[in-house]
Write an enzyme that holds these catalytic residues in place. Structure first.
Site, mmCIF file in Angstrom:
data_model
loop_
_atom_site.group_PDB
_atom_site.id
_atom_site.type_symbol
_atom_site.label_atom_id
_atom_site.label_comp_id
_atom_site.label_asym_id
_atom_site.label_seq_id
_atom_site.Cartn_x
_atom_site.Cartn_y
_atom_site.Cartn_z
ATOM 1 N N CYS A 102 -2.622 -0.996 9.323
ATOM 2 C CA CYS A 102 -2.890 -1.658 8.035
ATOM 3 C C CYS A 102 -1.898 -1.325 6.923
ATOM 4 O O CYS A 102 -1.278 -2.220 6.348
ATOM 5 C CB CYS A 102 -4.308 -1.309 7.580
ATOM 6 S SG CYS A 102 -5.604 -1.959 8.665
ATOM 7 N N HIS A 158 -4.810 -0.328 -0.065
ATOM 8 C CA HIS A 158 -4.477 0.600 1.028
ATOM 9 C C HIS A 158 -3.000 1.001 1.027
ATOM 10 O O HIS A 158 -2.397 1.208 2.083
ATOM 11 C CB HIS A 158 -4.871 -0.005 2.384
ATOM 12 C CG HIS A 158 -5.194 1.052 3.414
ATOM 13 N ND1 HIS A 158 -5.358 0.763 4.759
ATOM 14 C CD2 HIS A 158 -5.392 2.392 3.294
ATOM 15 C CE1 HIS A 158 -5.636 1.864 5.419
ATOM 16 N NE2 HIS A 158 -5.658 2.879 4.552
#
Length: 326
Positions: A102, A158
């Site tokens: 990710c 993130h």
């Protein structure tokens, strides 16, 4: 230019992409396979070029399988709005994502660099106070902002959980979403590495929207951003946190897929929930007559998850090897 310098030449299999615009060819940074659709409504056609800058909406789904859309051959999942993007734009068949994990994928997307060179070789921490991508990296948001664009982030980040590495310090004038890798979509808590912690933020300030479905909140935020900047040139980065676990599709879609076995049923319901959300943002563009002035880019961050938290599967890589993290 940054991509060209770092990637050099890359042998591509033909056909690279198919388009309703004859002769059109668009190259994006290759590293790992993922599905992607680019819609350039009104921007590339037989009409003379205009000096107007297009709006840009970049939709980045999370843990979507490489072939999990009707336009990529899925027959058991309904994705009419993703399919509409493919039918009215360019569908890439050799598109590649920056990474199979990710944070690294997002670092490559934001900077145009190989993720390790952008300081993010893997996932960064989902805990407040931990830095992520170095603040000195130049992002697409910073470049577009410098060129007169209003810039907004909605959804997952993130890429860092300190003031210097959160979205507002990385070129985004507005930001709404969660800073870590995932949240429960109703409580907006991160439950996967204790202690449990709340993770919902607007422009660097923690906010509370207990019980409200995060997918619906993202749609509202995207449409509000478009409304505010309808007279401007804008860049909206919609980092959808779905169909990443927890698999929380709406009851309507869960009922629609009751004939499928789990975890495909739960995954399919969440992906179709995502598709329905995309429709509402595309409709906003139509309502404001901005569709022909907006470039929409759609891509999954990498392949599907086979983690325990997603019941070891649900998504599909089709004929390709591997999955998220592989």
């Amino acid at each position: 230019p940054a991509i060209a310098r770092e990637m050099g030449s890359w042998p591509l299999k033909e056909p690279f992409a198919e388009s309703r615009f004859p002769g059109m060819r668009v190259l994006l940074p290759p590293v790992l396979a993922a599905s992607a659709v680019v819609v350039l409504s009104g921007m590339v056609s037989a009409r003379p070029a205009t000096p107007d800058k297009p709006n840009v909406i970049l939709i980045y789904t999370d843990d979507q399988g490489s072939v999990d859309a009707g336009c990529y051959g899925a027959t058991d999942i309904e994705t009419p709005n993703m399919d509409r993007l493919a039918a009215t734009g360019v569908r890439f068949r050799s598109m590649l994502a920056p990474s199979a994990i990710c944070s690294a994928s997002r670092a490559g997307l934001m900077t145009g660099r190989i993720p390790a060179r952008a300081g993010v070789p893997g996932n960064v921490s989902s805990s407040k106070g931990h830095a992520g991508m170095p603040a000195g990296e130049v992002t697409i948001a910073e470049l577009l902002k410098a060129n007169g664009y209003a810039t907004g982030h909605v959804g997952k980040w993130h890429l860092g959980y300190t003031p210097e590495t959160m979205p507002n310090a990385q070129g985004f004038q507005s930001s709404f979403g969660h800073m870590g890798g995932c949240i429960d979509n109703f409580s907006h808590f991160f439950y996967w590495q204790g202690p449990n912690r709340h993770d919902l933020w607007r422009d660097g300030e923690e906010i509370w929207r207990n019980g409200e479905f995060f997918v619906d909140l993202m749609v509202s935020e995207c449409n509000a951003f478009i409304d505010r900047h309808r007279e401007d040139k804008f860049f909206l980065y919609w980092a959808i946190n779905t169909p990443h676990y927890p698999l929380q599709g709406t009851p309507e879609w869960l009922a629609r897929y009751r004939h499928l076995e789990d975890p495909r049923r739960m995954y399919a319901a969440f992906l179709s929930t995502t598709d329905a959300a995309i429709a509402k943002v595309l409709q906003k563009l139509d309502d404001l007559e901005l569709r022909e002035k907006t470039v929409v880019v759609f891509q999954s961050d990498h392949g599907h998850s086979t983690e325990e938290r997603t019941f070891y599967g649900g998504g599909s890589a089709g004929p390709y090897r591997g999955a998220k993290g592989c």
